[in-house]
Enzyme design. Sequence first.
Site, mmCIF file in Angstrom:
data_model
loop_
_atom_site.group_PDB
_atom_site.id
_atom_site.type_symbol
_atom_site.label_atom_id
_atom_site.label_comp_id
_atom_site.label_asym_id
_atom_site.label_seq_id
_atom_site.Cartn_x
_atom_site.Cartn_y
_atom_site.Cartn_z
ATOM 1 N N TRP A 1 -13.608 -19.256 -40.322
ATOM 2 C CA TRP A 1 -14.091 -18.560 -39.191
ATOM 3 C C TRP A 1 -12.740 -18.015 -38.149
ATOM 4 O O TRP A 1 -12.945 -17.835 -37.156
ATOM 5 C CB TRP A 1 -15.102 -19.173 -38.276
ATOM 6 C CG TRP A 1 -16.191 -19.777 -38.834
ATOM 7 C CD1 TRP A 1 -16.713 -19.373 -40.077
ATOM 8 C CD2 TRP A 1 -16.946 -20.950 -38.661
ATOM 9 N NE1 TRP A 1 -17.803 -20.136 -40.556
ATOM 10 C CE2 TRP A 1 -17.968 -21.161 -39.618
ATOM 11 C CE3 TRP A 1 -17.010 -21.711 -37.588
ATOM 12 C CZ2 TRP A 1 -18.979 -22.368 -39.447
ATOM 13 C CZ3 TRP A 1 -17.861 -22.868 -37.512
ATOM 14 C CH2 TRP A 1 -18.837 -23.029 -38.596
ATOM 15 N N ASP B 1 -19.176 -15.061 -37.876
ATOM 16 C CA ASP B 1 -20.023 -14.287 -38.900
ATOM 17 C C ASP B 1 -20.205 -12.879 -38.446
ATOM 18 O O ASP B 1 -20.450 -12.582 -37.372
ATOM 19 C CB ASP B 1 -21.513 -14.954 -39.172
ATOM 20 C CG ASP B 1 -21.192 -16.100 -39.821
ATOM 21 O OD1 ASP B 1 -20.263 -16.546 -40.481
ATOM 22 O OD2 ASP B 1 -22.205 -17.031 -39.961
ATOM 23 N N ASP C 1 -17.347 -23.499 -46.545
ATOM 24 C CA ASP C 1 -17.803 -23.150 -45.074
ATOM 25 C C ASP C 1 -17.075 -24.287 -44.289
ATOM 26 O O ASP C 1 -16.383 -25.132 -44.663
ATOM 27 C CB ASP C 1 -19.166 -22.965 -44.945
ATOM 28 C CG ASP C 1 -19.737 -21.864 -44.024
ATOM 29 O OD1 ASP C 1 -18.896 -21.735 -43.109
ATOM 30 O OD2 ASP C 1 -20.829 -21.414 -44.097
#
Length: 664
Positions: A197, A218, A163
């Site tokens: 992302w 997300d 992440d």
Amino acid sequence: MTAAAATSVLLAVGIGAAPPGTAVTAEAVIPGDGLALTPPMGFNNWNSTHCRAEFNEAMVKGIADIFVERGLKDAGYQYVNLDDCWALPQRGPDGNLVPDLVRFPNGIKAVADYVHSKGLKFGIYTSAGTKTCNDNGFPGALGFEQKDADLFASYGVDYLKYDNCNNQGVDAKLRYTTMRDALRRTGRPIVYSLCEWGENKPWEWGKDVGHLWRTTGDISDSWNSMLGIAKTNWALADYAGPGHWNDPDMLEVGNGGMTDTEYRSHFNLWAIMAAPLLIGSDLRKVTPETFEILGNREVIAVDQDPLGVQGKPIRSANGVHVFVKPLKNGDKAVLLFNETEKTERVTTTATEIGLPQATGYKVRDLWAYTDRHTAGTIATTLPPHGSAMFRVNADRGWAKYPPAVDTGAALQTVYPGASPLVEPGQNATVTTTATNNGRVPAVTVKSALSGPAGWEVLPESPSDKIMLRPGESLSTKWTVKVPADAKPGTYVLAVRTTYRPDADTRFDFEVRVPPPAPAANAYVSDMAWLSSTNGWGPVERDTSNGESGERDGNPITINGTTYAKGIGAHAPSNVEFYVGGRCTSLTADVGVDDEEGNDGSVGFEVWANGAKVADSGVMTNAMPAKPITANITGAMVVRLVVNDGGDGITSDHGDWAGLRVTCS
């Protein structure tokens, strides 16, 4: 690790084995290692559990069991992956991450071993920062890349989701490359997912770093979120291929925030885009329809096609899209997709999708599981938010298949594009159409419309025809009598067209009996709504938007003023409700909720019977609430819209404070 040892590891887990005579070194493990030659398929718990207590060893083992018992493993799902919250908040004395033994009393390796014993693969999560993304801030891997990579390898990890939180401003490519190198040095083949992302355009550099990269923020379990993410991802098709995939985030299918029609479109879009298929719902709780969607092997085969081309739209107009994905055997996968709020007939041709000129073509419907032939037209009628997927090829034996006849229906509505509403005790007019797209006539054609028990359906024009020539249509008008005691809710009207030889086609469409219109002045937050969609989480009643579950917001507060009543939304948002011609005006104070600090800009619109009747203009957090008044005299349906203010989605919490309608 020696070349021989690396080879033995690859063979032991059954992936990435090199061709005979090829030396395999630790440096060859990532990338270009034979991993993820098709998009990864599996499960991740985050969308269904977040960090709640239900995320634990029993759940993970239960998912592995279901993969085997329900045929998902045989359908291609492999990875059972843990997300955030599996570790304790502090590293151990040796610097290693420590499993949360309340959640995982036997440790992580025991869970991995269990997953492996089922013939599946195991994945884990951490962040390329000092802490992970959960609010509790579990330890991240920044500065600990090799220690964590070695620990993961010792657990038997086959997949790492890495992440992007708390990254301390370290260059993204450097952070992700450092972990890539650490994984290489373990000698274990680990699929490497860059959860960056899309902030630093990983599609431009990720091919040499990992196997897949997130292209967006997300996803949430809503139509607007899914659609926005899909649109971002489908524009990046040229960057994907075997071993390096665009990742539009995990599947929401089965989590309950969308209809089954919308979930099928979600699944179809991910498949045509060659996206990773990571189930995000708790399979211990989902419906049979969810298993039907997730287990559609013919759609999965499109996603997993070894040619590895990401499909993309060849035509998009007014919310209607035609996607094409070339397949290794020469077929074309075709997705017809309707993102709009009304029923649409969507068409393409064999020429448009890139097939050679031929007398006839075979069309395989991947949801109806039927084979038909066409003279060149591929067409279907789609409900709002609906889609259909086909495999098409030029087939010399086309004549052995029945002609492709597509069937549709349309309800006469209050205004074009209106919700398909029917009122108790009233008659509705429905028109059905059957069109022959084949090379030869369809014979003994008959259309039938049926409704729920107690609903009367009467044809007002001929519903059959001895012969339907190529390109010809049969249209029938029907009167549908709605029972006076019909309760508010959604009902299905089904059209079935039969024809020889032994073929049929079906179209189901939904109509809605609305809740009673308000008989007096009312707060909209106290009314039943026809529908609501939201950018993050559900639209909230009398609180701000909390971005996750229901009732997780705060008191509605705009520029220091708190309101007891209203609606808390997050752009892009739509709320639609029925007023039945009884109301004359709508009033509210609108603005960006204070909880977003200095972020966020939105616009508020009110639509009545399909026409815009009020517009706030762009609102920011620095502005006080703005009174908004809309004339809704005579309107049957009112729609509230919150848009992003024209600058993209950035903490766009839009409040309709004190929202009420004046009615009689």
